[in-house]
Design a protein around this motif. Structure first.
Motif, PDB file in Angstrom:
ATOM      1  N   VAL A 128      22.592  -3.696  30.519  1.00  0.00           N
ATOM      2  CA  VAL A 128      22.488  -5.084  30.043  1.00  0.00           C
ATOM      3  C   VAL A 128      21.333  -5.790  30.750  1.00  0.00           C
ATOM      4  O   VAL A 128      20.520  -6.490  30.121  1.00  0.00           O
ATOM      5  CB  VAL A 128      23.823  -5.831  30.323  1.00  0.00           C
ATOM      6  CG1 VAL A 128      23.733  -7.281  29.897  1.00  0.00           C
ATOM      7  CG2 VAL A 128      24.982  -5.131  29.645  1.00  0.00           C
ATOM      8  N   LEU A 129      21.239  -5.603  32.048  1.00  0.00           N
ATOM      9  CA  LEU A 129      20.177  -6.262  32.824  1.00  0.00           C
ATOM     10  C   LEU A 129      18.807  -5.696  32.457  1.00  0.00           C
ATOM     11  O   LEU A 129      17.825  -6.433  32.354  1.00  0.00           O
ATOM     12  CB  LEU A 129      20.454  -6.100  34.321  1.00  0.00           C
ATOM     13  CG  LEU A 129      21.673  -6.892  34.798  1.00  0.00           C
ATOM     14  CD1 LEU A 129      22.226  -6.318  36.096  1.00  0.00           C
ATOM     15  CD2 LEU A 129      21.329  -8.370  34.983  1.00  0.00           C
ATOM     16  N   ILE A 130      18.752  -4.393  32.220  1.00  0.00           N
ATOM     17  CA  ILE A 130      17.481  -3.771  31.829  1.00  0.00           C
ATOM     18  C   ILE A 130      17.055  -4.297  30.458  1.00  0.00           C
ATOM     19  O   ILE A 130      15.873  -4.548  30.211  1.00  0.00           O
ATOM     20  CB  ILE A 130      17.595  -2.231  31.867  1.00  0.00           C
ATOM     21  CG1 ILE A 130      17.714  -1.761  33.322  1.00  0.00           C
ATOM     22  CG2 ILE A 130      16.393  -1.569  31.186  1.00  0.00           C
ATOM     23  CD1 ILE A 130      18.112  -0.309  33.489  1.00  0.00           C
ATOM     24  N   ALA A 131      18.034  -4.507  29.583  1.00  0.00           N
ATOM     25  CA  ALA A 131      17.712  -5.077  28.260  1.00  0.00           C
ATOM     26  C   ALA A 131      17.181  -6.500  28.405  1.00  0.00           C
ATOM     27  O   ALA A 131      16.289  -6.916  27.666  1.00  0.00           O
ATOM     28  CB  ALA A 131      18.949  -5.060  27.366  1.00  0.00           C
ATOM     29  N   THR A 132      17.705  -7.239  29.380  1.00  0.00           N
ATOM     30  CA  THR A 132      17.169  -8.594  29.638  1.00  0.00           C
ATOM     31  C   THR A 132      15.739  -8.487  30.146  1.00  0.00           C
ATOM     32  O   THR A 132      14.864  -9.256  29.760  1.00  0.00           O
ATOM     33  CB  THR A 132      18.060  -9.341  30.651  1.00  0.00           C
ATOM     34  OG1 THR A 132      19.366  -9.468  30.100  1.00  0.00           O
ATOM     35  CG2 THR A 132      17.498 -10.718  30.984  1.00  0.00           C
ATOM     36  N   GLY A 133      15.506  -7.522  31.037  1.00  0.00           N
ATOM     37  CA  GLY A 133      14.142  -7.242  31.494  1.00  0.00           C
ATOM     38  C   GLY A 133      13.622  -8.221  32.523  1.00  0.00           C
ATOM     39  O   GLY A 133      14.367  -8.686  33.382  1.00  0.00           O
ATOM     40  N   ARG A 134      12.344  -8.572  32.416  1.00  0.00           N
ATOM     41  CA  ARG A 134      11.687  -9.384  33.452  1.00  0.00           C
ATOM     42  C   ARG A 134      12.466 -10.663  33.731  1.00  0.00           C
ATOM     43  O   ARG A 134      12.848 -11.385  32.819  1.00  0.00           O
ATOM     44  CB  ARG A 134      10.264  -9.740  33.024  1.00  0.00           C
ATOM     45  CG  ARG A 134       9.243  -8.744  33.487  1.00  0.00           C
ATOM     46  CD  ARG A 134       7.828  -9.243  33.351  1.00  0.00           C
ATOM     47  NE  ARG A 134       7.267  -9.728  34.609  1.00  0.00           N
ATOM     48  CZ  ARG A 134       6.979  -8.968  35.651  1.00  0.00           C
ATOM     49  NH1 ARG A 134       7.240  -7.683  35.636  1.00  0.00           N
ATOM     50  NH2 ARG A 134       6.451  -9.495  36.741  1.00  0.00           N
ATOM     51  N   GLY A 135      12.692 -10.910  35.021  1.00  0.00           N
ATOM     52  CA  GLY A 135      13.414 -12.113  35.430  1.00  0.00           C
ATOM     53  C   GLY A 135      14.882 -11.866  35.686  1.00  0.00           C
ATOM     54  O   GLY A 135      15.562 -12.702  36.284  1.00  0.00           O
ATOM     55  N   ALA A 136      15.390 -10.703  35.225  1.00  0.00           N
ATOM     56  CA  ALA A 136      16.794 -10.384  35.512  1.00  0.00           C
ATOM     57  C   ALA A 136      16.929 -10.056  36.996  1.00  0.00           C
ATOM     58  O   ALA A 136      15.978  -9.612  37.641  1.00  0.00           O
ATOM     59  CB  ALA A 136      17.248  -9.205  34.663  1.00  0.00           C
ATOM     60  N   SER A 137      18.136 -10.273  37.527  1.00  0.00           N
ATOM     61  CA  SER A 137      18.366 -10.019  38.960  1.00  0.00           C
ATOM     62  C   SER A 137      19.743  -9.444  39.204  1.00  0.00           C
ATOM     63  O   SER A 137      20.713  -9.860  38.572  1.00  0.00           O
ATOM     64  CB  SER A 137      18.318 -11.327  39.780  1.00  0.00           C
ATOM     65  OG  SER A 137      17.115 -11.998  39.644  1.00  0.00           O
ATOM     66  N   VAL A 138      19.786  -8.537  40.155  1.00  0.00           N
ATOM     67  CA  VAL A 138      21.057  -8.143  40.777  1.00  0.00           C
ATOM     68  C   VAL A 138      21.022  -8.749  42.171  1.00  0.00           C
ATOM     69  O   VAL A 138      20.129  -8.432  42.965  1.00  0.00           O
ATOM     70  CB  VAL A 138      21.188  -6.610  40.898  1.00  0.00           C
ATOM     71  CG1 VAL A 138      22.510  -6.244  41.570  1.00  0.00           C
ATOM     72  CG2 VAL A 138      21.054  -5.939  39.546  1.00  0.00           C
TER      73      VAL A 138
END
Ligand code: NDP
Ligand code: 8X3
Length: 258
Positions: A128-138
Motif C-alpha cells: 500500500v505504501l509503495i503504491a502511494t510512492g513518494r512522500g509515503a512514510s513508515v
C-alpha cells in the motif's frame, strides 16, 4: 480549482499515549485516520471526538495476530486505502526487574508485540505504501532503550534495537520506491507506559516521573508529525529525543574488598 487528495495516517496503539496524541495531531492538520488498538471503547471515543472534523476508521486490532492485521487492511473502506504514513507505535515494556527475575512469558509478550506485531503491520502495508510512492512514510516508534543499555531493560531494549536495525534495513530495500523509513526513538515520556511496565502499580509508575519534566505524548506526536510532513526528498533515518532532565549514567563497576 483542484483539491489536494486526503492524506491518511494508519496509527497502531491509538488508544493511549503517543498513538492517541498522534491521531489528534494528524487530525488537527486535516489528515484522515485509521486508528487501531485492542481497547475498542477507547477507539470509538477517539473516533467520535475526531470524526466530525476528519474521516476516521477505527479497527480493533491486536498487532500480534498477523491474520487479523491482514483482515483489517483488506477491509479498509475506500477512502482509507491510500495510506501515506504508517505510525508503528503499538508496544510495551514489562517487568522492570533484572533479567533473572523476569518470567519468560513477559519476554515473549514484548517480542510478540514490539517485534512480531510491528513486522506484521509493516509487511501487510508495504504494498500500500509503495503504491502511494513518494512522500509515503513508515515511522517506527523505537526507544532510547534500543541504543543505550540499562538495568531492567533486557528484552524491551533488545526489541527496540530490532526496531532500529529493521528501520535501517527497510530503507535499503525500499530504495527507489520513494517510501521513507524513520526510527523515532523517544526517551522517558509520561503516558500509560510505566503503568503497564509496573503491572498496574500507580505509585511505582508515578515515581518514574517524580521531580522531573518528562516528555509528553504531545511532544512525541509533534516529532512524528514533523517527520511525516517533511518535503518528500528528505528522510530522517533515526530521531532520538529525550527530556532535558534525562541523560546517561556511567558504567556500573563491581568492586570487591581487597
Ligand atoms: P501507552 O501504554 O500509553 O500506549 C501503548 C499503546 O500500545 C496503547 O494504545 C496500546 O493499546 C497499544 N498496544 C499494546 N499492545 C498492543 C497489541 N498487542 N496490539 C495492539 N496495540 C497494542 O504507552 P506509550 O504511548 O508511551 O507507548 C507507545 C510506544 O512508544 C511503545 O512502542 C513504547 O515502547 C514506545 N516508547 C515509549 C516511551 C515512554 O517513555 N512512554 C519512550 C520510548 C518509546 P491497547 O492496550 O488498547 O491495545
Ligand atoms: C522507554 C523509554 O527511558 O524507559 O522506551 O527506556 S525508557
Amino acid at each position: 480549482m483542484t483539491t489536494a487528495p486526503l492524506r491518511i495516517a494508519f496509527i497502531t496503539g491509538a488508544t493511549s499515549g503517543f498513538g492517541e496524541a498522534c491521531a489528534r495531531r494528524f487530525a488537527r492538520a486535516g489528515w484522515g485516520l485509521v486508528i487501531c488498538g485492542r481497547r475498542l471503547d477507547r477507539l470509538e471515543a477517539l473516533a467520535a471526538d475526531l470524526g466530525p472534523a476528519v474521516p476516521v476508521h477505527a479497527a480493533r486490532l491486536d498487532v500480534r495476530d498477523a491474520t487479523a492485521v491482514q483482515d483489517v487492511v483488506r477491509s479498509l473502506p475506500e477512502p482509507f486505502r491510500r495510506i501515506r504514513t504508517l505510525v508503528n507505535n503499538a508496544g510495551l515494556a514489562l517487568a522492570p526487574e533484572p533479567a533473572p527475575e523476569v518470567s519468560l512469558d513477559d519476554w515473549h509478550t514484548m517480542i510478540d508485540t514490539n517485534v512480531t506485531g510491528l513486522v506484521n503491520v509493516t509487511h501487510t502495508l508495504l504494498p500500500v505504501l509503495i503504491a502511494t510512492g513518494r512522500g509515503a512514510s513508515v515511522i517506527n516508534i523505537g526507544s532510547i532503550a534500543g541504543a543505550w543499555p540499562y538495568r531492567g531493560s533486557h528484552v524491551y531494549g533488545a526489541s527496540k534495537a530490532f526496531v532500529k536495525q529493521f528501520s535501517y534495513n527497510l530503507r535499503c530495500d525500499l530504495a527507489g520506491t520513494g517510501v521513507r523509513v524513520t526510527d523515532v526513538a523517544p526517551g522517558m515520556a509520561e503516558t500509560e507506559f510505566s503503568l503497564v511496565r509496573y503491572a498496574g502499580d500507580a505509585d511505582a509508575a508515578a515515581a518514574v516521573y517524580q521531580g522531573t519534566t518528562p516528555l509528553t505524548a504531545e511532544d512525541v506526536a509533534e516529532t512524528v508529525f514533523y517527520v511525516a510532513t517533511l518535503p518528500d526528498h528528505i528522510t530522517i533515518n533515526r530521531l532520538e529525543v529525550m527530556p532535558t532532565d534525562q541523560s546517561w549514567a556511567g558504567f556500573a563497576v563491581e568492586r570487591r574488598q581487597p
